[in-house]
Motif scaffolding. Structure first.
Motif, PDB file in Angstrom:
ATOM      1  N   ARG A  35       0.915  -1.300   0.345  1.00 10.52           N
ATOM      2  CA  ARG A  35      -0.229   0.385  -0.199  1.00 10.52           C
ATOM      3  C   ARG A  35       0.975   1.081   0.078  1.00 10.52           C
ATOM      4  O   ARG A  35       0.905   2.595  -0.790  1.00 10.52           O
ATOM      5  N   PHE A  36       1.933   0.921   0.827  1.00 15.03           N
ATOM      6  CA  PHE A  36       2.821   2.772   0.614  1.00 15.03           C
ATOM      7  C   PHE A  36       3.834   2.833  -0.886  1.00 15.03           C
ATOM      8  O   PHE A  36       3.629   4.297  -1.376  1.00 15.03           O
ATOM      9  N   GLU A  37       4.008   1.227  -1.447  1.00 10.47           N
ATOM     10  CA  GLU A  37       4.211   1.654  -2.227  1.00 10.47           C
ATOM     11  C   GLU A  37       3.446   2.786  -3.799  1.00 10.47           C
ATOM     12  O   GLU A  37       3.786   3.303  -4.910  1.00 10.47           O
ATOM     13  N   LEU A  38       2.233   1.965  -3.688  1.00  6.21           N
ATOM     14  CA  LEU A  38       0.920   2.558  -4.581  1.00  6.21           C
ATOM     15  C   LEU A  38       0.981   4.052  -3.936  1.00  6.21           C
ATOM     16  O   LEU A  38       1.114   4.534  -5.289  1.00  6.21           O
ATOM     17  N   LEU A  39       0.896   4.330  -3.174  1.00  2.00           N
ATOM     18  CA  LEU A  39       0.876   6.242  -2.690  1.00  2.00           C
ATOM     19  C   LEU A  39       1.953   6.419  -3.343  1.00  2.00           C
ATOM     20  O   LEU A  39       1.500   7.487  -3.980  1.00  2.00           O
ATOM     21  N   VAL A  40       2.982   6.223  -3.164  1.00  2.00           N
ATOM     22  CA  VAL A  40       4.083   6.693  -3.620  1.00  2.00           C
ATOM     23  C   VAL A  40       4.367   6.600  -5.250  1.00  2.00           C
ATOM     24  O   VAL A  40       4.102   7.924  -5.377  1.00  2.00           O
ATOM     25  N   ALA A  41       4.124   6.031  -5.976  1.00  2.00           N
ATOM     26  CA  ALA A  41       3.444   5.404  -7.414  1.00  2.00           C
ATOM     27  C   ALA A  41       2.141   6.747  -7.383  1.00  2.00           C
ATOM     28  O   ALA A  41       3.184   7.337  -8.844  1.00  2.00           O
ATOM     29  N   VAL A  42       1.492   6.637  -7.065  1.00  2.37           N
ATOM     30  CA  VAL A  42       0.308   8.046  -7.072  1.00  2.37           C
ATOM     31  C   VAL A  42       0.553   9.320  -6.774  1.00  2.37           C
ATOM     32  O   VAL A  42       0.219  10.328  -8.236  1.00  2.37           O
ATOM     33  N   ILE A  43       1.426   9.606  -6.541  1.00 13.64           N
ATOM     34  CA  ILE A  43       1.537  10.441  -5.862  1.00 13.64           C
ATOM     35  C   ILE A  43       3.613  11.476  -6.579  1.00 13.64           C
ATOM     36  O   ILE A  43       2.607  12.146  -8.057  1.00 13.64           O
ATOM     37  N   LEU A  44       3.931  10.196  -7.311  1.00 12.47           N
ATOM     38  CA  LEU A  44       4.310  10.743  -8.499  1.00 12.47           C
ATOM     39  C   LEU A  44       3.365  11.092 -10.193  1.00 12.47           C
ATOM     40  O   LEU A  44       4.249  11.584 -10.370  1.00 12.47           O
ATOM     41  N   SER A  45       2.705   9.377  -9.820  1.00 10.82           N
ATOM     42  CA  SER A  45       2.549   9.750 -11.314  1.00 10.82           C
ATOM     43  C   SER A  45       1.645  11.182 -11.521  1.00 10.82           C
ATOM     44  O   SER A  45       0.797  11.172 -12.511  1.00 10.82           O
ATOM     45  N   ALA A  46       1.509  11.922 -11.104  1.00  9.50           N
ATOM     46  CA  ALA A  46       0.320  13.678 -11.404  1.00  9.50           C
ATOM     47  C   ALA A  46       1.501  13.991 -12.254  1.00  9.50           C
ATOM     48  O   ALA A  46       2.774  14.413 -12.112  1.00  9.50           O
ATOM     49  N   GLN A  47       0.724  13.942 -13.365  1.00 12.27           N
ATOM     50  CA  GLN A  47       1.003  15.355 -15.022  1.00 12.27           C
ATOM     51  C   GLN A  47       2.547  14.705 -14.774  1.00 12.27           C
ATOM     52  O   GLN A  47       3.901  14.845 -15.512  1.00 12.27           O
ATOM     53  N   CYS A  48       2.770  12.693 -14.960  1.00  6.00           N
ATOM     54  CA  CYS A  48       3.949  12.405 -15.498  1.00  6.00           C
ATOM     55  C   CYS A  48       3.232  10.897 -15.917  1.00  6.00           C
ATOM     56  O   CYS A  48       2.049  10.609 -15.351  1.00  6.00           O
ATOM     57  N   ASN A  83      14.720  12.782 -10.060  1.00  4.90           N
ATOM     58  CA  ASN A  83      14.841  13.719 -10.346  1.00  4.90           C
ATOM     59  C   ASN A  83      14.303  13.645 -12.156  1.00  4.90           C
ATOM     60  O   ASN A  83      14.461  14.426 -12.688  1.00  4.90           O
ATOM     61  N   SER A  84      14.142  11.824 -12.378  1.00  7.11           N
ATOM     62  CA  SER A  84      13.442  12.023 -14.149  1.00  7.11           C
ATOM     63  C   SER A  84      11.521  12.247 -13.881  1.00  7.11           C
ATOM     64  O   SER A  84      11.460  12.663 -15.109  1.00  7.11           O
ATOM     65  N   ILE A  85      11.303  13.033 -12.866  1.00  6.81           N
ATOM     66  CA  ILE A  85       9.717  13.068 -12.909  1.00  6.81           C
ATOM     67  C   ILE A  85      10.152  14.799 -12.670  1.00  6.81           C
ATOM     68  O   ILE A  85       9.945  15.068 -11.995  1.00  6.81           O
ATOM     69  N   THR A  86       8.365  14.881 -12.927  1.00  7.92           N
ATOM     70  CA  THR A  86       7.475  15.978 -12.801  1.00  7.92           C
ATOM     71  C   THR A  86       7.662  16.376 -11.651  1.00  7.92           C
ATOM     72  O   THR A  86       7.343  15.723 -10.770  1.00  7.92           O
ATOM     73  N   TYR A  87       8.554  17.947 -11.343  1.00  5.47           N
ATOM     74  CA  TYR A  87       8.192  18.726 -10.076  1.00  5.47           C
ATOM     75  C   TYR A  87       8.460  17.905  -9.320  1.00  5.47           C
ATOM     76  O   TYR A  87       8.268  17.450  -7.616  1.00  5.47           O
ATOM     77  N   TYR A  88       9.890  17.608  -9.822  1.00  9.00           N
ATOM     78  CA  TYR A  88      10.733  16.329  -8.015  1.00  9.00           C
ATOM     79  C   TYR A  88      10.701  16.603  -6.968  1.00  9.00           C
ATOM     80  O   TYR A  88      10.159  15.774  -6.090  1.00  9.00           O
TER      81      TYR A  88
END
Length: 228
Positions: A35-48, A83-88
């Motif tokens: 679940r925590f990895e899911l949370l992190v992944a979804v936060i990272l996925s915004a505009q990416c 650093n490869s993610i938008t708004y990192y």
């Protein structure tokens, strides 16, 4: 221009039925093992893109294996890993702060309610809905991402513009048992056919009921501008 059905309920039912037949395996495309990895992944996925997120989290989750590890990570170190993610930089802060709250206030476990999830930094209803649906098997709403936002307006299912208002609108007439599938089907169709620019209306399974079809109409319902 296609001809939508008489009501939004009927239009939505037909759209979902057709997309379900077109994309029978549509599901979440983010990679995660808890679940925590899911949370992190979804936060990272915004505009990416999900592909970019999956490329990044492959090494990220090997380096940081728990909420405690993320909470204790130096800000500059975590930002560099993203650093490869938008708004990192912003996302690194959100993740560290969310991890700290999860450790301090939730015994290291990702909360299972909308209210608690949306109290975490960087977590709005969209992110919370994804975590609830795919982490806790709880469906409290409809995930409205950029694809859902674009397609629902093009298909005449809503006139709202803001994601929160679109979600409220859709929940009034889409059966709850279809809320989870709805998002995945619209994302699949948005990626494959009804793209933001130059949608492939000619090969679209919804063309005959889409009020924004560019085959006969130059007007893009979502923007009010001419198709290009």
């Amino acid at each position: 221009m296609g001809t939508p059905l008489d009501s939004r309920e009927a239009q939505a039912d037909e759209v979902i039925d057709r997309l379900d037949a077109e994309y029978p395996d549509a599901t979440i495309s983010l990679d995660f093992s808890n679940r925590f990895e899911l949370l992190v992944a979804v936060i990272l996925s915004a505009q990416c893109t999900d592909e970019r997120v999956n490329d990044t989290t492959r090494d990220l989750f090997a380096q940081y294996e728990s909420p405690e590890a993320f909470a204790n990570a130096p800000q500059d170190e975590l930002a560099e890993a993203l650093n490869s993610i938008t708004y990192y930089n912003n996302k690194a802060s959100y993740i560290r702060e969310s991890a700290q709250l999860i450790v301090d206030e939730h015994e290291g476990k990702v909360p299972d309610s909308m209210g608690e999830l949306t109290e975490l930094p960087g977590v709005g209803r969209k992110t919370a809905n994804v975590v609830l649906q795919h982490g806790h098997d709880v469906v409290e709403g409809i995930v409205v991402d950029t694809h859902v936002q674009r397609l629902t307006r093009r298909l005449g299912l809503t006139d709202e513009e803001r994601p929160e208002r679109i979600e409220e609108d859709l929940m009034e007439f889409i059966p709850e048992e279809r809320w989870r599938a709805f998002t995945h089907l619209f994302i699949a169709h948005g990626r494959a056919t009804c793209t933001a620019r130059n949608p492939d209306c000619e090969d679209c399974v919804l063309e005959d009921i889409c009020p924004s079809s560019k085959l006969d109409s130059p007007i893009d319902r979502a923007s009010g501008e001419e198709w290009t």
